[in-house]
Design an enzyme around this catalytic site. Structure first.
Site, mmCIF file in Angstrom:
data_model
loop_
_atom_site.group_PDB
_atom_site.id
_atom_site.type_symbol
_atom_site.label_atom_id
_atom_site.label_comp_id
_atom_site.label_asym_id
_atom_site.label_seq_id
_atom_site.Cartn_x
_atom_site.Cartn_y
_atom_site.Cartn_z
ATOM 1 N N LYS A 61 0.669 -1.082 -0.062
ATOM 2 C CA LYS A 61 0.129 0.019 0.003
ATOM 3 C C LYS A 61 0.900 1.226 -0.025
ATOM 4 C CE LYS A 61 -0.946 2.618 2.727
ATOM 5 N NZ LYS A 61 -0.777 3.962 3.803
ATOM 6 N N THR A 85 2.837 6.580 4.922
ATOM 7 C CA THR A 85 3.453 5.040 4.697
ATOM 8 C C THR A 85 3.300 4.247 3.572
ATOM 9 O OG1 THR A 85 3.081 5.296 7.230
ATOM 10 C CG2 THR A 85 3.214 2.941 5.678
ATOM 11 N N GLU A 104 -0.250 9.192 -6.322
ATOM 12 C CA GLU A 104 -1.221 10.492 -6.110
ATOM 13 C C GLU A 104 -1.342 11.013 -7.555
ATOM 14 O OE1 GLU A 104 -0.009 12.413 -2.579
ATOM 15 O OE2 GLU A 104 -1.723 10.961 -1.402
ATOM 16 N N ASN A 144 -3.360 16.349 -2.297
ATOM 17 C CA ASN A 144 -2.589 16.902 -1.068
ATOM 18 C C ASN A 144 -2.806 18.171 -0.392
ATOM 19 O OD1 ASN A 144 -0.677 14.702 -0.541
ATOM 20 N ND2 ASN A 144 -0.090 14.967 -2.550
ATOM 21 N N SER A 203 -8.764 19.419 4.180
ATOM 22 C CA SER A 203 -9.187 21.041 4.387
ATOM 23 C C SER A 203 -10.949 20.601 4.368
ATOM 24 C CB SER A 203 -8.799 21.732 3.378
ATOM 25 O OG SER A 203 -7.422 21.887 3.328
#
Lengths: 411, 411
Positions: A186, A197, A282, A406, A411
């Site tokens: 992962k 991680t 990402e 990110n 938020s």
């Protein structure tokens, strides 16, 4: 978004003789989500690990190191792993350490083990207290689900911002017998926002001494999990664990053809699991292989590869499919090899020779570079022209989506 | 976009006695744009420089180094600088070197100088041949415009993707006399797409020996241009030049109060010019000061400050105004200080003490962090608790706009 990463098929994931896996929904961050995993190892297993070098390592990483050392010293065996997502138990000081110890104690009690025989892992938000009661309360459920054929659920239960589970199996013939290696991983940014991680677990039914397994695990990690980068950040919780049950009865010697066959299989499955992380990086839209040849040492090849892989300018150029070669050469130039003679540097994009002896190749045409840059998988190869060492690193591009993920996560 | 950076006012920019500046529109990239600058120095001047450490340094940087060494050796003086934008003359091999030499030769001919008395500078696209004829053709125009009171046009003529010109003046009393320092700078990403380069030029009418000027220039660069970072990339063309005409007749000694007053003024104007680059960073919405105290050495303080400043995760958190402290601690942890005892680390956001002895401060409240993160100017301060060294670095956030600028520039 994932770049050409196959979704693992549950039936393709071969059970590893002796290992059982059980998942649970502990409700650590959200109810109903698989967020706890227990792995049970049989007597006679050996376990090796490679952990983050971040000085702010998380409490569970510290305990993993201590328990591996303690069991080896006492002639005990690691018999269980417990992983939770949703909270990294990092930057949590002494209470965090005690929470991780409690996790081990409670699982040990339920499984009839000593504390040192349990390795704990956490991934998720940093700097917030681990809700240890939820982890403990979920353990009976995870234990009740322990099964050899549960790798797909295991892969799902360690996901954080991953868009898909990551798992692979590999079988290899050694001394006429079939040895199985199955693993899960992962991680989507090197560190997530707070979702820290990268984790990797590989199980095998080969019989491998602890010392040899540690040597091979370190080597495999260097060629896989330590050779990928999404944003250059190194998490507080990164861990890679290899478990050898020995249930096949096939013992791996420290040299010879059986050794090499096993070593190769372990490296390959580790690379496969590590590359799945990059492919699911990402916001990734491109999968980039960076191979640096001709260095004096492997370390300097890696240094150059990482300078290219970490450059936001290079990464945005890949996102834009822009053959912006100056950015790659500049990254090679500032990688930190003080005596690099740039007139010996060659650069290729896939099959296109773009820079010859440190300058633009006279035959290079921008449309050739453009053709390569439009692909979803691209190989950057450079030759430093000063030695025989080589190193390959895998990375992805830097997209608007990366900034969104990110910037917007909390938020 | 620029974070609180004042547009320089032409009349605030004090002429430096002895220096004259002339600009031209050479049409290197676009017609009608100021893209060539000539600076003329009087006899008796001294000149010092600090240049990129990128191994792929551009031809003009190489020649600057050679000409500074040659003039010093031969007792000659540098008497002219010539800067072009629109093309970096980098990665251009031997023809690039010859083009930069030609630039010097032609300007030397027009101004009655030796080749070695001219320093050339280029900024713009990498890997493309310099249109040297255009530069040469524009020289008479630039020379015809040479004036002492031309700093604002000079600042405009070295812009590339900068959204505004960068210039500043400073006056200081030394031995009862007024010494002037005026400077200009450019640069928006450390490297632009292909628009490489950070450039800085400071002129003063103080009289400073070449050796002392070089010492002070190096020191000022370390505390200013070498202490800012936008994306961590280091250009092939970065140059910082200080020119002392001596026209004030005030000689700066190598110690004492006059020395310290001049040194301080030079550092301050250099920091001002460098910070303007960060405030105008590509896509910047926040200006971040990172001060690391309590290190064993300045180098390790800088290493930690840069790890924070370069982390895409930290930078996107600033963009999002997200008090994501785990990311900052993680960056400190992976900065590469192998023996860092994290239990000695303190962290503040402005006046808010967020991490105490390596963990979350018991009194820290997320709304306090949030309040600071919403500001346009933020100070991150960490104390490593292991020594007396300190270093400050300035950076900006990582926004969608950064990705757009760098992904779309050439496409």
């Amino acid at each position: 978004m994932s770049v050409n990463s196959p979704l693992p098929i549950a039936s393709d994931l071969k059970p590893v003789n002796g290992l059982r896996l059980g998942h649970a929904e502990a409700g650590i961050k959200r109810p109903g989500r698989k967020d706890v995993l227990v792995i049970e190892l049989p007597a006679g297993s050996s376990v090796a690990g490679v952990f983050t070098k971040n000085r702010f390592c998380a409490a569970p990483v510290q305990i993993c190191r201590e328990h591996l050392a303690a069991t080896n010293k006492a002639g005990l065996e690691v018999r269980a792993l417990v992983v939770n997502t949703g909270n990294a138990n990092a930057g949590t000081g002494e209470p965090g350490y005690q929470n991780a110890i409690k996790t081990c104690d409670e699982l040990a009690k339920l499984m009839g083990l000593k504390r040192e025989q349990v390795l704990p892992f956490s991934t998720g938000v940093i700097l917030e207290p681990l809700p240890v009661e939820k982890v403990v309360a979920a353990m009976p459920q995870a234990i009740s689900r322990l099964e050899a054929d549960n790798w797909f659920n295991a892969a799902e239960s360690i996901m954080t911002t991953d868009t898909q589970p990551k798992a692979a199996s590999k079988q290899v013939q050694i001394n006429g017998q079939t040895i199985t290696l199955t693993g899960i991983s992962k991680g989507a940014g090197m560190i997530h926002p707070n979702m820290a991680t990268m984790l990797g677990y590989v199980g095998t039914d080969a019989k491998v001494s602890q010392a040899l397994l540690q040597q091979l695990t370190t080597e495999a990690a260097d060629l896989s999990f330590n050779a990928i980068t999404i944003d250059g950040d190194t998490s507080t919780n990164d861990s890679f664990i290899v478990m050898a049950t020995g249930a096949s009865g096939v013992e791996i010697p420290s040299s010879g053809s059986a050794f090499h066959a096993f070593r190769q299989a372990l490296i390959e499955i580790s690379q496969q699991l590590a590359q799945m992380i990059v492919r699911d990086g990402e916001g990734a839209t491109k999968f980039i292989t960076i191979q640096i040849d001709g260095g004096k040492t492997v370390a300097e090849c890696k240094q150059v590869a990482e300078a290219i892989a970490h450059s936001p300018l290079v990464k945005t150029a890949f996102f834009a499919s822009d053959p912006n070669l100056g950015r790659i050469l500049a990254a090679i130039g500032y990688a930190g090899i003080a005596d690099l003679d740039v007139s010996g540097v060659q650069l290729w994009l896939d099959d296109v020779w773009v820079a010859k002896n440190g300058g633009r190749h006279p035959d290079y045409k921008e449309e050739d570079g453009q053709r390569v840059m439009k692909k979803a998988e691209i190989k950057v190869k450079a030759d430093l022209g000063r030695g025989a060492a080589t190193q390959t690193v895998w990375t992805c591009d830097l997209s608007h989506e990366y900034v969104s993920i990110n910037a917007d996560y909390r938020s």
